[in-house]
Design a protein around this motif. Structure first.
Motif, PDB file in Angstrom:
ATOM      1  N   ALA A  76      42.909  46.250  51.999  1.00  0.00           N
ATOM      2  CA  ALA A  76      44.089  45.634  52.007  1.00  0.00           C
ATOM      3  C   ALA A  76      45.134  46.251  52.372  1.00  0.00           C
ATOM      4  N   SER A  79      47.880  46.305  48.754  1.00  0.00           N
ATOM      5  CA  SER A  79      48.628  44.524  48.456  1.00  0.00           C
ATOM      6  C   SER A  79      47.389  44.173  47.465  1.00  0.00           C
ATOM      7  N   LYS A  82      46.334  40.822  49.057  1.00  0.00           N
ATOM      8  CA  LYS A  82      46.018  40.519  50.314  1.00  0.00           C
ATOM      9  C   LYS A  82      44.661  41.189  49.819  1.00  0.00           C
ATOM     10  N   GLN A  83      43.905  41.392  48.754  1.00  0.00           N
ATOM     11  CA  GLN A  83      42.749  42.411  48.632  1.00  0.00           C
ATOM     12  C   GLN A  83      42.307  40.826  48.099  1.00  0.00           C
ATOM     13  N   ASP A  86      40.790  39.111  50.499  1.00  0.00           N
ATOM     14  CA  ASP A  86      39.870  39.848  51.018  1.00  0.00           C
ATOM     15  C   ASP A  86      38.298  39.807  50.644  1.00  0.00           C
TER      16      ASP A  86
END
Length: 327
Positions: A76, A79, A82-83, A86
């Motif tokens: 990530a 972030s 973003k995680q 993901d």
């Protein structure tokens, strides 16, 4: 062959009385993990910008390879947003289970809940989520990790024992909102509360990063030139603090004691060299315990809500002998 059904667990729990029944209901809420010879498993890492994270990732990858599992790995890059993305990507790929190292306690709740809704069990690694919003045994299987509060407490106890006349302390906190930062601060601060002569003169986040830790340490040392202890929530910030001290013409270990948590080889060597006074280990080698816990769950075992890691402690009494064993 599938795992023991949650109905079986409920029936067994009912025979154990009210406490067992409550545990059975929570376990029954979780997605089932079929017992198979091989799995497609997700590992959502928070970042890879320090030795601790790299060691954790290598441990997870090595164990997955040993077992013959397909590991869907994401980074990530620090972030939380973003995680979450993901994890959603792993859900779309149809993984059997997700190992998640949540960057922060609250922002990763939607990811945990999305996986549960999709029928994919989640195991949290090294950082927890907000327990008022998601619970082990109901929304995710378990949290595998260290006792961060105890890490902070152990460091404070060492300081009191080894500097009984007191100290003026600068605290370099980890990532704001993360469970290790919250708990390492809580354990340390509460252990020193009311202790005569011990004062935390400044406490500010260095985001678990070496360069930011250095910058924050430089500023706080200028503001508090009488500070004689720096307590860093991880090795990276501790190494940054050492650089800040040396740039200011101070001698780490003599003018200012540096305390750290993590226990990487560089930090343990710094104890040997006298630049760090003491380090509480936070073991990053999660692979064996993570996949063992997954296997136990697939076999139908009721998993404890917290699978604790046992961590070492390094100071001048043992660092030279233990540095080779550090990650």
């Amino acid at each position: 062959m599938t795992s023991i059904t949650r109905r079986t667990i409920l029936l067994a729990a009912s025979a154990l009385g009210a406490v067992g029944l409550t545990a059975g209901i929570a376990f029954a809420d979780l997605p089932v993990l079929a017992k198979k010879d091989t799995y497609k498993v997700g590992f959502a890492q928070t970042e890879s910008n320090n030795p601790w994270r790299i060691a954790q990732t290598e441990s997870m990858q090595a164990k997955a390879k040993e077992l013959g599992f397909q590991l869907v790995y994401t980074d990530a890059a620090g972030s939380a947003a973003k995680q979450v993305a993901d994890v959603n990507s792993m859900i779309a790929q149809g993984v059997d289970l997700i190992f998640l190292a949540p960057r922060e306690e609250k922002p990763l709740i939607p990811a945990v809940m999305a996986a549960k809704k999709a029928g994919i069990p989640v195991i949290l690694l090294d950082r927890n989520v907000d327990q008022s919003l998601a619970k082990a045994g109901e929304d995710y299987i378990t949290f595998i990790g260290s006792d961060f509060i105890d890490e902070g407490k152990r460091m404070a106890e060492w300081l009191v024992k080894n500097k009984p006349d007191g100290a003026k302390i600068i605290e370099l906190e980890g990532t704001t909102g993360s469970s290790p930062a919250n708990d390492r601060k809580k354990g340390f601060d509460e252990a020193l509360a009311g202790m005569a002569g011990f004062e935390i003169v400044a406490s500010q986040t260095g985001d678990f990063a070496r360069d930011k830790g250095r910058q924050v340490a430089e500023a706080l040392l200028q503001a508090h030139p009488d500070a004689n202890v720096i307590y860093a929530h991880n090795d990276e910030m501790a190494m940054g603090a050492i650089a800040a001290l040396e740039a200011a013409g101070k001698v780490p270990g003599k003018d200012v004691l540096v305390l750290s948590i993590d226990g990487g080889k560089e930090a343990v060597q710094a104890v040997v060299d006298g630049k760090i006074a003491a380090v509480v280990e936070c073991n990053p080698r999660f692979g064996p315990k993570a996949f063992e816990t997954m296997a136990r769950y697939a076999a139908g075992e009721a998993i404890e809500p917290w699978v604790k890691n046992i961590d070492a402690f390094y100071d001048p009494s043992n660092a030279k002998d233990e540095v080779a064993n550090a990650y």
